[in-house]
Design an enzyme around this catalytic site. Structure first.
Site, short mmCIF file in Angstrom:
data_model
loop_
_atom_site.label_atom_id
_atom_site.label_comp_id
_atom_site.label_asym_id
_atom_site.label_seq_id
_atom_site.Cartn_x
_atom_site.Cartn_y
_atom_site.Cartn_z
N HIS A 148 25.17 48.73 44.80
CA HIS A 148 26.31 47.29 44.99
C HIS A 148 27.47 47.77 45.50
O HIS A 148 28.23 46.91 46.33
CB HIS A 148 26.26 47.00 43.47
CG HIS A 148 27.55 45.71 43.30
ND1 HIS A 148 27.24 44.65 44.01
CD2 HIS A 148 28.46 45.62 42.67
CE1 HIS A 148 28.06 43.82 43.63
NE2 HIS A 148 29.17 44.54 42.83
N ASP A 198 32.01 41.62 45.90
CA ASP A 198 31.93 41.16 44.36
C ASP A 198 32.81 40.08 44.16
O ASP A 198 32.89 39.21 44.95
CB ASP A 198 31.87 42.36 43.50
CG ASP A 198 31.64 42.16 42.24
OD1 ASP A 198 30.40 42.04 41.69
OD2 ASP A 198 32.46 41.56 41.28
#
Length: 297
Positions: A278, A110
């Site tokens: 994610h 991320d």
């Protein structure tokens, strides 16, 4: 936080002064150095299931990015430059040099992945291998933005809104934003132990941290995007071997052809999807560690 810290029980904690701030982290293991960088809304604790496995073969350094966790929150400027990925990457290179590592592998998830690939572009001599988890380059994301992006990645626009709007709103209910990120972006139930969730939420109760994180998103929409546009294509490329992993169920898989995009940025790219949401290192630690060990070896 005993359960989480058990993953780091053989790691030493440190706080290292850089040119602009102080970076907090942990180091453990033995072997070639590997730097682990976290995403939002996390801290270095996100690696608690993966770092011990890597430490069996590597020296593992896991840090809090500038503005997150126990790292510093230096003052910003009107152009948000102190929270650009260029500045955040410089911190991490300085930390690794202070620890004695001139050249190392870097793995980022991320926001940490955005720091990692910027590091590979700006500090080619330092980065031996690069792994990016569940991202495409920032410039690509903004350049391809559409209705799906605007609605799916609304957090990008919200946190990048002018000061003090997002800061005030997050301060009113920090757990609302953190729980939204963790719960709506994940697919694996109970991926975040209560003590981990509490640690992630606690940092958002600190006004200085919230402002720093908002500044990072403001920098992403301006300076980071501009830096990517300057480097896009053949103008400057990532020269080290690169691994791209992404959630098979998330927006990166749905909206993009990740390998095609990363092949436009790097000379040697491999990778693929992982059956996870994610948060790959927390939702699928076994598969994530396996891919990283194969690649880093």
């Amino acid at each position: 936080m005993i359960g989480v810290l058990a993953g780091f029980e053989d790691f030493d904690e440190f706080d290292i002064a850089t040119s602009d701030t102080t970076i907090h982290g942990r180091r453990g293991g033995a072997g070639p150095p590997v730097l682990l960088l976290h995403g939002v809304p996390e801290t270095h604790l996100m690696w608690h299931r993966v770092a011990p496995r890597l430490a069996e073969r590597f020296t593992v350094v896991a840090t809090d990015l500038r503005g997150f966790g126990a790292s510093g929150t230096p003052p910003s400027t009107p152009d948000h430059a102190p929270y650009s990925m260029r500045a955040i990457a410089r911190d991490q290179v300085e930390v690794m040099r202070a620890l004695g590592y001139e050249r190392f592998a870097v793995v980022g998830h991320d926001r940490g992945a955005r720091c990692a690939y910027r590091m590979a572009l700006d500090h080619r001599e330092a980065v031996a291998r690069l792994a990016v988890l569940d991202v495409v380059p920032t410039g690509e994301a903004f350049g391809r933005a559409d209705t799906d992006f605007a609605l799916g990645y609304w957090v990008w626009s919200f946190l990048a809104a002018p000061e003090p709007v997002p800061e005030r709103l997050v301060a009113a209910a920090p757990s609302v934003l953190v729980d939204h990120m963790l719960d709506s972006w994940s697919r694996v139930p109970d991926a975040f132990p209560p003590e981990v969730r509490a640690a992630y939420t606690a940092q958002f109760a600190d006004p200085a941290t919230v402002h720093a994180i908002c500044e990072e998103y403001r920098a992403a929409a301006t300076l980071d995007r501009e830096h990517d546009e300057t480097d896009r294509g053949m103008r400057r490329r990532i020269g080290c071997p690169t691994l791209a992993l992404w959630s098979a169920a998330g927006p990166v898989a749905e909206w993009y052809e990740p390998l095609d995009i990363w092949q436009a940025w790097a000379d040697d790219v491999r990778g693929g999807p992982i059956d996870s949401g994610h948060f790959l290192p927390e939702e699928a630690p076994d598969e994530t560690a396996r891919h990283l060990l194969d690649f880093l070896a």
